[in-house]
Design a protein around this motif. Sequence first.
Motif, PDB file in Angstrom:
ATOM      1  N   LEU A   1      45.599  30.993   6.555  1.00  0.00           N
ATOM      2  CA  LEU A   1      45.561  31.082   5.201  1.00  0.00           C
ATOM      3  C   LEU A   1      46.819  32.024   4.985  1.00  0.00           C
ATOM      4  O   LEU A   1      47.302  31.447   3.599  1.00  0.00           O
ATOM      5  CB  LEU A   1      44.488  32.210   4.775  1.00  0.00           C
ATOM      6  N   ARG A   2      47.646  32.541   5.586  1.00  0.00           N
ATOM      7  CA  ARG A   2      48.992  33.299   5.250  1.00  0.00           C
ATOM      8  C   ARG A   2      50.140  32.036   5.228  1.00  0.00           C
ATOM      9  O   ARG A   2      50.665  31.991   4.271  1.00  0.00           O
ATOM     10  CB  ARG A   2      49.310  34.191   6.151  1.00  0.00           C
ATOM     11  N   THR A   3      49.849  31.321   6.330  1.00  0.00           N
ATOM     12  CA  THR A   3      50.875  30.037   6.196  1.00  0.00           C
ATOM     13  C   THR A   3      50.780  29.303   5.149  1.00  0.00           C
ATOM     14  O   THR A   3      51.590  28.497   4.656  1.00  0.00           O
ATOM     15  CB  THR A   3      50.735  29.447   7.604  1.00  0.00           C
TER      16      THR A   3
ATOM     17  N   ASP B   1      53.206  27.987   2.414  1.00  0.00           N
ATOM     18  CA  ASP B   1      53.662  26.624   2.200  1.00  0.00           C
ATOM     19  C   ASP B   1      53.438  26.265   0.676  1.00  0.00           C
ATOM     20  O   ASP B   1      54.247  25.485   0.033  1.00  0.00           O
ATOM     21  CB  ASP B   1      52.767  25.748   2.999  1.00  0.00           C
ATOM     22  N   LEU B   2      52.590  26.813   0.062  1.00  0.00           N
ATOM     23  CA  LEU B   2      52.281  26.624  -1.365  1.00  0.00           C
ATOM     24  C   LEU B   2      53.333  27.017  -2.131  1.00  0.00           C
ATOM     25  O   LEU B   2      53.722  26.729  -3.041  1.00  0.00           O
ATOM     26  CB  LEU B   2      50.818  27.210  -1.855  1.00  0.00           C
TER      27      LEU B   2
ATOM     28  N   LYS C   1      58.247  26.374  -5.489  1.00  0.00           N
ATOM     29  CA  LYS C   1      59.613  26.537  -5.841  1.00  0.00           C
ATOM     30  C   LYS C   1      60.470  25.570  -5.676  1.00  0.00           C
ATOM     31  O   LYS C   1      61.338  25.123  -6.675  1.00  0.00           O
ATOM     32  CB  LYS C   1      60.313  27.554  -4.662  1.00  0.00           C
ATOM     33  N   ALA C   2      60.337  24.559  -4.952  1.00  0.00           N
ATOM     34  CA  ALA C   2      60.765  23.158  -4.724  1.00  0.00           C
ATOM     35  C   ALA C   2      60.585  22.573  -6.070  1.00  0.00           C
ATOM     36  O   ALA C   2      61.570  21.920  -6.634  1.00  0.00           O
ATOM     37  CB  ALA C   2      60.488  22.498  -3.446  1.00  0.00           C
ATOM     38  N   PHE C   3      59.371  22.510  -6.392  1.00  0.00           N
ATOM     39  CA  PHE C   3      58.932  21.701  -7.595  1.00  0.00           C
ATOM     40  C   PHE C   3      59.411  22.277  -8.901  1.00  0.00           C
ATOM     41  O   PHE C   3      60.148  21.642  -9.718  1.00  0.00           O
ATOM     42  CB  PHE C   3      57.412  21.965  -7.665  1.00  0.00           C
TER      43      PHE C   3
END
Length: 70
Positions: free
Chosen positions: A25-27, A31-32, A37-39
């Motif tokens: 869940l932490r990873t 990732d989300l 941030k990239a979006f």
Amino acid sequence: MGSLSIGHWLIVLAIIALVFGTKKLRTAGSDLGCAFKAFKEGMGGGSPSTTNAAAAQPTIDVQAKDVIAK
């Protein structure tokens, strides 16, 4: 009947943590966050201080040993 109380949500979260595990869940959350941030940067909403300032102002570290006196 239609709404869930805080107790119901805690039970649901506990079951999710047991099924998937806290590390997974932490990873997934990390990732989300990176994807968001990239979006945001891709849409042009990134902060200019972090995206363009480093690319526009390259720096060179010069130390005293690099300079030769004549």
